[in-house]
Scaffold this motif. Structure first.
Motif, PDB file in Angstrom:
ATOM      1  N   ASN A 146       0.819  -1.208   0.000  1.00  0.00           N
ATOM      2  CA  ASN A 146       0.000   0.000   0.000  1.00  0.00           C
ATOM      3  C   ASN A 146       0.856   1.262   0.000  1.00  0.00           C
ATOM      4  O   ASN A 146       0.548   2.237  -0.693  1.00  0.00           O
ATOM      5  CB  ASN A 146      -0.934   0.003   1.211  1.00  0.00           C
ATOM      6  CG  ASN A 146      -2.109  -0.933   1.035  1.00  0.00           C
ATOM      7  OD1 ASN A 146      -2.527  -1.209  -0.089  1.00  0.00           O
ATOM      8  ND2 ASN A 146      -2.646  -1.450   2.127  1.00  0.00           N
ATOM      9  N   ILE A 200      -9.004  -2.878  -3.639  1.00  0.00           N
ATOM     10  CA  ILE A 200      -9.908  -1.976  -2.907  1.00  0.00           C
ATOM     11  C   ILE A 200     -10.750  -2.781  -1.916  1.00  0.00           C
ATOM     12  O   ILE A 200     -10.844  -2.450  -0.727  1.00  0.00           O
ATOM     13  CB  ILE A 200     -10.820  -1.198  -3.878  1.00  0.00           C
ATOM     14  CG1 ILE A 200     -10.006  -0.228  -4.730  1.00  0.00           C
ATOM     15  CG2 ILE A 200     -11.900  -0.436  -3.094  1.00  0.00           C
ATOM     16  CD1 ILE A 200     -10.793   0.381  -5.876  1.00  0.00           C
ATOM     17  N   ASN A 238      -8.744  -4.261   1.013  1.00  0.00           N
ATOM     18  CA  ASN A 238      -8.422  -3.259   2.035  1.00  0.00           C
ATOM     19  C   ASN A 238      -9.636  -2.898   2.874  1.00  0.00           C
ATOM     20  O   ASN A 238      -9.525  -2.699   4.094  1.00  0.00           O
ATOM     21  CB  ASN A 238      -7.845  -1.998   1.374  1.00  0.00           C
ATOM     22  CG  ASN A 238      -6.359  -2.101   1.120  1.00  0.00           C
ATOM     23  OD1 ASN A 238      -5.545  -2.131   2.037  1.00  0.00           O
ATOM     24  ND2 ASN A 238      -5.991  -2.175  -0.152  1.00  0.00           N
ATOM     25  N   LEU A 239     -10.809  -2.817   2.243  1.00  0.00           N
ATOM     26  CA  LEU A 239     -12.023  -2.494   3.002  1.00  0.00           C
ATOM     27  C   LEU A 239     -12.419  -3.659   3.910  1.00  0.00           C
ATOM     28  O   LEU A 239     -12.856  -3.446   5.050  1.00  0.00           O
ATOM     29  CB  LEU A 239     -13.160  -2.138   2.044  1.00  0.00           C
ATOM     30  CG  LEU A 239     -12.996  -0.824   1.274  1.00  0.00           C
ATOM     31  CD1 LEU A 239     -14.174  -0.603   0.334  1.00  0.00           C
ATOM     32  CD2 LEU A 239     -12.862   0.368   2.226  1.00  0.00           C
ATOM     33  N   LEU A 258      -6.765   2.706   3.427  1.00  0.00           N
ATOM     34  CA  LEU A 258      -7.883   3.552   3.001  1.00  0.00           C
ATOM     35  C   LEU A 258      -7.422   4.631   2.037  1.00  0.00           C
ATOM     36  O   LEU A 258      -8.171   5.049   1.148  1.00  0.00           O
ATOM     37  CB  LEU A 258      -8.553   4.181   4.229  1.00  0.00           C
ATOM     38  CG  LEU A 258      -9.296   3.201   5.148  1.00  0.00           C
ATOM     39  CD1 LEU A 258      -9.909   3.940   6.335  1.00  0.00           C
ATOM     40  CD2 LEU A 258     -10.383   2.441   4.379  1.00  0.00           C
ATOM     41  N   CYS A 276      -7.371   2.991  -1.225  1.00  0.00           N
ATOM     42  CA  CYS A 276      -8.739   2.862  -1.738  1.00  0.00           C
ATOM     43  C   CYS A 276      -9.214   4.163  -2.381  1.00  0.00           C
ATOM     44  O   CYS A 276      -9.800   4.155  -3.470  1.00  0.00           O
ATOM     45  CB  CYS A 276      -9.684   2.459  -0.604  1.00  0.00           C
ATOM     46  SG  CYS A 276      -9.453   0.780   0.001  1.00  0.00           S
ATOM     47  N   LYS A 277      -8.968   5.270  -1.710  1.00  0.00           N
ATOM     48  CA  LYS A 277      -9.409   6.568  -2.234  1.00  0.00           C
ATOM     49  C   LYS A 277      -8.767   6.857  -3.596  1.00  0.00           C
ATOM     50  O   LYS A 277      -9.449   7.247  -4.558  1.00  0.00           O
ATOM     51  CB  LYS A 277      -9.052   7.682  -1.244  1.00  0.00           C
ATOM     52  CG  LYS A 277      -9.452   9.084  -1.687  1.00  0.00           C
ATOM     53  CD  LYS A 277      -9.121  10.101  -0.600  1.00  0.00           C
ATOM     54  CE  LYS A 277      -9.628  11.495  -0.976  1.00  0.00           C
ATOM     55  NZ  LYS A 277      -8.931  12.043  -2.160  1.00  0.00           N
ATOM     56  N   ILE A 295     -15.411   7.911  -2.884  1.00  0.00           N
ATOM     57  CA  ILE A 295     -15.530   7.032  -1.730  1.00  0.00           C
ATOM     58  C   ILE A 295     -15.826   7.859  -0.495  1.00  0.00           C
ATOM     59  O   ILE A 295     -15.353   8.993  -0.375  1.00  0.00           O
ATOM     60  CB  ILE A 295     -14.242   6.195  -1.546  1.00  0.00           C
ATOM     61  CG1 ILE A 295     -14.420   5.142  -0.438  1.00  0.00           C
ATOM     62  CG2 ILE A 295     -13.041   7.076  -1.276  1.00  0.00           C
ATOM     63  CD1 ILE A 295     -13.277   4.132  -0.391  1.00  0.00           C
TER      64      ILE A 295
END
Length: 416
Positions: A232, A295, A298-299, A364, A367-368, A378
């Motif tokens: 990440n 994504i 990670n969530l 996160l 992800c964004k 998001i």
């Protein structure tokens, strides 16, 4: 006009010129007139400025003194310019590099053509005769103050450029350190994970070593967590620099992809209750499958870290107008309202989970950036003690611009 009625910054300007006079090159105003007597008549106008003056009464002296020194300002009479009518004297002075920003004030008769010609040649101000010395004082004060401020601004800009350069160098060194750290960690972590997997396989044949297997599995899980963190960090940097690969294609089975992403999660997914609810119209969508899988992983990982054993986590997807909406909901500890606005910023989540694991929030952040790479957005909805739901959208159409960026060529819009 009394001295106290001069512009408020006059005293500051006088102090500045006093300091300049103490330097090797003493600041002076050059007064160039057609006669010496006329030039000396303007000397009293400089007294409130606390600055010296130099008087010249011919063009040759004017050119000589402006070649040897740089005056604080030049006060020149139009009649003197007439002595060399074949030469544009003001323009000549302006072409000298040291005199580029020196204030030039010209005085002369009331004549619109002269007024226009003088300003066109490069004079800052034209004062019509007859005039009062106080007008000259105020004019020179304003022009010299402006010159001082412009020089100070240029010096400040130079300093800012130096600071910017130093900042860029610092960022470059930080990036180099990040890349070095990521690559140096990634290889040994992968080796450790491989050895742990092999050890677990060997120990499974002996039922009496269940405790050892559990410990090794935990070590393997923690290694996976470190590997995900390293990935990440690297990918967040690559995305911010625009170097992250992005290859959108048809994802025909979102349910299968979501379950595969759960296998990428470290920790103990099997100790949570997962559910998957995907509406038929959302089973097929356009996205980069690798990024989408990351994504979701990670969530899911975030939900696991913030829920207790036996907690509930569900994944949902549906189509809403021109976007697909995907969500991951948990019944965990929730997020304080003041943290929700910055939770997607790298290193700003920085909080301990209920399992006492320090969470940097880098997942996160990934992800964004990955969602925005798809053209979506998001966000999170959460209440402390009642869990959190992370939503993100994916467009139902890939625009011409997005595909051109990926493929490097023009194409039509693709709809899903």
């Amino acid at each position: 006009m009394q001295k106290q009625n001069l512009p408020r910054n006059l005293e500051l300007l006088a102090c500045y010129h006093k300091k300049r006079m103490s330097s090797k090159q003493q600041a002076t105003v050059l007064i160039a007139m057609s006669t010496e007597a006329r030039a000396k008549a303007f000397v009293p106008a400089l007294e409130p400025l606390a600055i010296d003056s130099m008087v010249v009464a011919d063009v040759e002296s004017l050119l000589y003194h402006t070649r040897a020194t740089v005056p604080a300002a030049i006060l020149i009479e139009h009649a003197l310019l007439g002595q060399v009518s074949q030469l544009d004297l003001i323009s000549l002075l302006r072409r000298r590099k040291p005199l580029t920003d020196v204030p030039i004030v010209c005085i002369g008769p009331k004549n619109a053509q002269i007024y226009a010609d003088v300003l066109k040649s490069g004079a800052d101000v034209y004062i019509e005769l007859p005039t009062h010395p106080k007008v000259v004082t105020a004019t020179l004060s304003r022009l010299m103050e402006r010159r001082h401020m412009e020089r100070a601004m240029r010096e400040t800009l130079v300093q800012l450029r130096e600071i910017e350069q130093a900042y860029k160098e610092s960022e470059r060194m930080k990036d180099d350190l990040t890349h070095m750290l990521v690559h140096d960690l990634k290889s040994p972590i992968s080796s450790v994970m491989g050895l742990l997997d092999h050890s677990v396989d060997l120990l499974k044949s002996n039922s009496e070593l269940e405790t050892s297997i559990e410990l090794l599995s935990l070590a393997r899980s923690e290694s996976q967590h470190l590997l995900n963190l390293v990935a990440n960090i690297l990918d967040v940097r690559r995305m911010k620099e625009g170097h992250m690969p992005y290859s959108p294609q048809q994802v025909s089975d979102l349910n299968s992809l979501a379950k595969l992403s759960l296998q990428d999660v470290s920790g103990t997914p099997r100790e949570r209750n997962f559910s998957f609810l995907i509406r038929p119209e959302a089973e097929s969508l356009m996205a980069d499958p690798d990024l989408l899988r990351r994504i979701l992983a990670n969530l899911f990982s975030n939900a696991i870290k913030h829920t207790r054993r036996g907690g509930y986590i569900d994944f949902r997807a549906w189509r809403q107008e021109d976007v697909f909406v995907l969500s991951v909901r948990d019944d965990g500890e929730g997020i304080p309202e003041q943290d929700q606005k910055r939770i997607f910023n790298a290193f700003e989540q920085s909080r301990h989970t209920i399992h006492d694991r320090y969470d940097t929030g880098m997942g996160l952040t990934f992800c964004k950036l990955a969602v925005e790479k798809h053209g979506g957005k998001i966000w999170v909805e959460s209440k402390v003690g009642r869990g959190s739901t992370f939503y993100f959208t994916l467009p139902s159409e890939i625009t011409v611009e997005a595909l051109t960026e990926v493929l490097g060529e023009s194409t039509d819009t693709i709809s899903v």
